[in-house]
Design an enzyme around this catalytic site. Structure first.
Site, short mmCIF file in Angstrom:
data_model
loop_
_atom_site.label_atom_id
_atom_site.label_comp_id
_atom_site.label_asym_id
_atom_site.label_seq_id
_atom_site.Cartn_x
_atom_site.Cartn_y
_atom_site.Cartn_z
N GLU A 119 46.23 37.82 50.12
CA GLU A 119 45.98 36.64 49.57
C GLU A 119 45.96 36.71 48.12
O GLU A 119 46.89 35.91 47.15
CB GLU A 119 44.71 35.78 49.80
CG GLU A 119 44.61 35.43 51.09
CD GLU A 119 45.97 34.32 51.63
OE1 GLU A 119 46.22 33.58 50.99
OE2 GLU A 119 46.58 34.51 52.76
N TRP A 122 49.55 36.92 46.74
CA TRP A 122 50.35 35.65 46.37
C TRP A 122 50.41 35.47 44.79
O TRP A 122 51.27 34.79 44.23
CB TRP A 122 49.80 34.48 47.24
CG TRP A 122 50.24 34.22 48.43
CD1 TRP A 122 49.65 34.80 49.65
CD2 TRP A 122 51.34 33.93 48.93
NE1 TRP A 122 50.46 34.86 50.72
CE2 TRP A 122 51.69 34.09 50.29
CE3 TRP A 122 52.75 33.18 48.43
CZ2 TRP A 122 52.71 33.79 51.22
CZ3 TRP A 122 53.62 32.77 49.34
CH2 TRP A 122 53.90 33.18 50.28
N TRP A 150 62.85 10.28 46.31
CA TRP A 150 61.17 10.29 46.50
C TRP A 150 60.93 8.65 46.02
O TRP A 150 61.54 8.12 45.17
CB TRP A 150 60.66 11.11 45.09
CG TRP A 150 61.01 12.60 44.96
CD1 TRP A 150 62.12 13.35 44.44
CD2 TRP A 150 60.34 13.48 46.21
NE1 TRP A 150 61.83 14.74 44.71
CE2 TRP A 150 61.23 14.89 45.73
CE3 TRP A 150 59.62 13.37 47.03
CZ2 TRP A 150 60.77 15.99 46.27
CZ3 TRP A 150 59.38 14.70 47.87
CH2 TRP A 150 60.06 15.69 47.65
N ASN A 185 41.21 25.82 49.43
CA ASN A 185 42.62 26.01 49.65
C ASN A 185 43.44 25.32 50.91
O ASN A 185 44.39 24.58 50.52
CB ASN A 185 42.73 27.55 49.80
CG ASN A 185 44.48 27.83 50.23
OD1 ASN A 185 45.38 27.56 49.23
ND2 ASN A 185 44.87 28.38 51.22
N TRP A 203 56.94 16.21 44.27
CA TRP A 203 55.68 17.11 44.20
C TRP A 203 55.26 17.49 42.95
O TRP A 203 54.21 17.90 42.57
CB TRP A 203 56.26 18.56 44.86
CG TRP A 203 57.18 19.10 44.28
CD1 TRP A 203 58.65 18.91 44.54
CD2 TRP A 203 57.57 20.04 43.23
NE1 TRP A 203 59.74 19.62 43.80
CE2 TRP A 203 58.80 20.23 42.79
CE3 TRP A 203 56.70 20.72 42.40
CZ2 TRP A 203 59.37 21.20 41.80
CZ3 TRP A 203 56.95 21.40 41.45
CH2 TRP A 203 58.33 21.79 40.93
N TRP A 226 53.10 24.25 44.97
CA TRP A 226 53.38 22.80 45.07
C TRP A 226 54.85 22.95 45.70
O TRP A 226 55.16 22.33 46.68
CB TRP A 226 53.41 22.03 43.79
CG TRP A 226 51.96 21.26 43.74
CD1 TRP A 226 51.01 21.99 43.07
CD2 TRP A 226 51.66 20.18 44.53
NE1 TRP A 226 49.93 21.07 43.15
CE2 TRP A 226 50.39 20.26 44.00
CE3 TRP A 226 52.16 19.35 45.41
CZ2 TRP A 226 49.63 18.88 44.50
CZ3 TRP A 226 51.38 18.30 45.60
CH2 TRP A 226 50.19 17.98 45.21
C1 LIG Z 1 48.82 23.00 45.98
C2 LIG Z 1 48.15 24.10 45.74
C3 LIG Z 1 48.04 24.44 44.28
C4 LIG Z 1 47.45 25.49 44.07
N1 LIG Z 1 46.98 25.87 42.57
C5 LIG Z 1 46.16 26.90 42.19
C6 LIG Z 1 46.27 27.23 40.87
O1 LIG Z 1 46.43 26.30 39.94
N2 LIG Z 1 45.42 28.41 40.56
C7 LIG Z 1 45.02 29.05 41.44
O2 LIG Z 1 44.40 30.09 41.27
N3 LIG Z 1 45.20 29.06 42.99
C8 LIG Z 1 46.09 27.74 43.26
N4 LIG Z 1 45.99 27.68 44.54
C9 LIG Z 1 45.90 28.58 45.47
C10 LIG Z 1 44.54 28.58 46.12
O3 LIG Z 1 44.14 27.32 46.87
C11 LIG Z 1 43.24 29.09 45.13
O4 LIG Z 1 43.73 30.19 44.56
C12 LIG Z 1 42.11 29.31 46.23
O5 LIG Z 1 41.74 28.20 46.72
C13 LIG Z 1 41.08 29.94 45.27
O6 LIG Z 1 39.82 30.05 45.95
P1 LIG Z 1 39.03 31.49 46.22
O7 LIG Z 1 39.08 32.31 44.79
O8 LIG Z 1 37.81 31.34 46.86
O9 LIG Z 1 40.39 32.13 46.95
P2 LIG Z 1 40.24 33.40 47.81
O10 LIG Z 1 40.75 33.11 49.41
O11 LIG Z 1 39.03 34.22 47.98
O12 LIG Z 1 41.51 34.33 47.38
C14 LIG Z 1 41.13 35.33 46.35
C15 LIG Z 1 42.28 35.09 45.23
O13 LIG Z 1 43.42 35.25 45.83
C16 LIG Z 1 44.46 34.27 45.16
N5 LIG Z 1 45.21 33.51 45.88
C17 LIG Z 1 44.58 32.81 47.21
N6 LIG Z 1 45.37 32.24 47.81
C18 LIG Z 1 46.51 32.03 46.96
C19 LIG Z 1 47.88 31.33 47.00
N7 LIG Z 1 47.86 30.39 47.95
N8 LIG Z 1 48.64 31.35 45.90
C20 LIG Z 1 48.26 32.41 44.93
N9 LIG Z 1 47.22 33.02 44.81
C21 LIG Z 1 46.20 33.04 45.92
C22 LIG Z 1 43.59 33.69 43.92
O14 LIG Z 1 43.72 34.44 42.90
C23 LIG Z 1 42.20 33.74 44.63
O15 LIG Z 1 41.10 33.55 43.66
C24 LIG Z 1 46.63 26.41 45.15
C25 LIG Z 1 47.35 26.34 46.12
C26 LIG Z 1 47.85 24.95 46.62
C27 LIG Z 1 48.00 24.68 48.14
#
Ligand SMILES: Cc1cc2nc3c(=O)[nH]c(=O)nc-3n(C[C@H](O)[C@H](O)[C@H](O)COP(=O)(O)OP(=O)(O)OC[C@H]3O[C@@H](n4cnc5c(N)ncnc54)[C@H](O)[C@@H]3O)c2cc1C
Length: 309
Positions: A119, A122, A150, A185, A203, A226
């Site tokens: 994750e 990503w 759209w 997420n 989007w 997005w």
């Molecule tokens: C539409 C949409 C918009 C998003 N916008 C952002 C944003 O602006 N900033 C952001 O940090 N995350 C974004 N995310 C990704 C994700 O939702 C968050 O990183 C995550 O919810 C953060 O919570 P956590 O730190 O507990 O995640 P955990 O599950 O603990 O993951 C650890 C770290 O992994 C990275 N990570 C996890 N999932 C993703 C992912 N899908 N894409 C990229 N990195 C990821 C993040 O740095 C996160 O802190 C987005 C997801 C979606 C679906």
């Protein structure tokens, strides 16, 4: 909440990124006033807090990360590190090494640790995309979507932004975002699918709204996600994968705990009806669904089929 937000804003590292986040926090403080609830509980600012958070996650939640990370009703099922990463209070390298160290000490953590690090990967993948395509936040990476008709329905967009769509999981997520600057997420994925597919809204509207609201707003990560959700990006989810917000709600918030937190007007409903409040016989102060899910889905699929290939 105001005190905690102010603390987060005051102590963020003095970088260009954190200056930007501080401005957003000030705007948020102004907007939310003294309304409870606060940022997710246990969420305090600073490098020390970021590392404490990481270690708490490793101790208490890493082992179950694979099964809990999608549960909207598990507030500590994920690391909650994204705002700290965003303002530079912890680095992805520090996180990587801490997870590897934990895995080395407890080999049974190997599988969830791999999932967690994937994750984290990503995030860098998003920045690689931004490096090669700097217009990631504005251009469909799949050009056929330039022909997508759209809808520009201001009322639908406002209902989505304000958490008034009549779909409990969508509304819970959008209200959590407005109140705390964060959203789970899985719920981010559901609200993105709902906006782009059921409401057939560009989007880029969602991307802009999230970017203005999220504490972890990240130019590359937000845009990539997005584009991924809308099917317009690199290696994106296919357009025909349309989340049903009711099914997602039943699966990831089965007892409606998450919904009850953010949509209190539904709190008295039973665990089944809370996902479909329009079936309730009670008089509720809650909007009727703004779209017929079946028709919205069909409209999305028809328009996609008609795109030039
Ligand atoms: C539409 C949409 C918009 C998003 N916008 C952002 C944003 O602006 N900033 C952001 O940090 N995350 C974004 N995310 C990704 C994700 O939702 C968050 O990183 C995550 O919810 C953060 O919570 P956590 O730190 O507990 O995640 P955990 O599950 O603990 O993951 C650890 C770290 O992994 C990275 N990570 C996890 N999932 C993703 C992912 N899908 N894409 C990229 N990195 C990821 C993040 O740095 C996160 O802190 C987005 C997801 C979606 C679906």
């Amino acid at each position: 909440m105001v005190a905690r937000c102010a603390e987060f804003a005051r102590t963020a590292a003095p970088t260009a990124c954190s200056r930007y986040t501080r401005q957003k926090l000030c705007a948020r403080l102004h907007r939310v006033g003294t309304q409870p609830p606060a940022l997710p509980s246990g969420w305090t600012s600073g490098e020390k807090a970021a590392h404490a958070n990481l270690h708490r996650f490793i101790e208490n939640a890493l082992a179950d990360y694979e099964t809990q990370r999608d549960r909207a009703d598990a507030p500590h099922g994920t690391s909650l590190l994204s705002p700290y990463i965003r303002v530079g209070q912890i680095s992805v390298r520090q996180i990587w090494h801490a997870i590897r160290h934990a895995e080395h000490q407890n080999p049974h953590l190997a599988t969830p640790a791999e999932k967690f690090l994937a994750e984290l990967g990503w995030r860098d993948f998003a920045w690689m995309q931004m490096f090669t395509t700097p217009d990631l936040a504005t251009r469909n990476l799949r050009a056929e979507f330039d022909h997508m008709p759209w809808r520009a329905d201001a009322a639908d967009l406002a209902a989505w932004q304000q958490g008034q769509t009549g779909f409990p999981l969508v509304d819970a997520g959008m209200r959590q975002l407005a109140r705390t600057g964060w959203m789970h997420n899985r719920v981010r994925m559901v609200v993105a699918s709902f906006l782009t597919k059921h409401l057939l809204t560009d989007w880029r509207e969602g991307e802009r709204w999230f970017y203005a609201q999220l504490l972890d707003a990240d130019a590359a990560v937000n845009a990539m996600n997005w584009q991924w959700g809308a099917g317009t990006g690199i290696d994106a989810a296919p357009w025909f994968r349309i989340f049903n917000p009711v099914g997602q709600s039943e699966k990831y918030d089965p007892a409606g705990q998450y919904i009850r937190t953010w949509v209190p007007e539904l709190a008295a409903l039973d665990n089944k009806t809370i996902h479909t409040p329009w079936k309730s016989t009670q008089r509720l102060k809650y909007p009727a669904p703004i779209v017929d899910l079946k028709l919205g889905r069909l409209r999305a699929l028809e328009n996609w089929k008609n795109l030039p290939k």
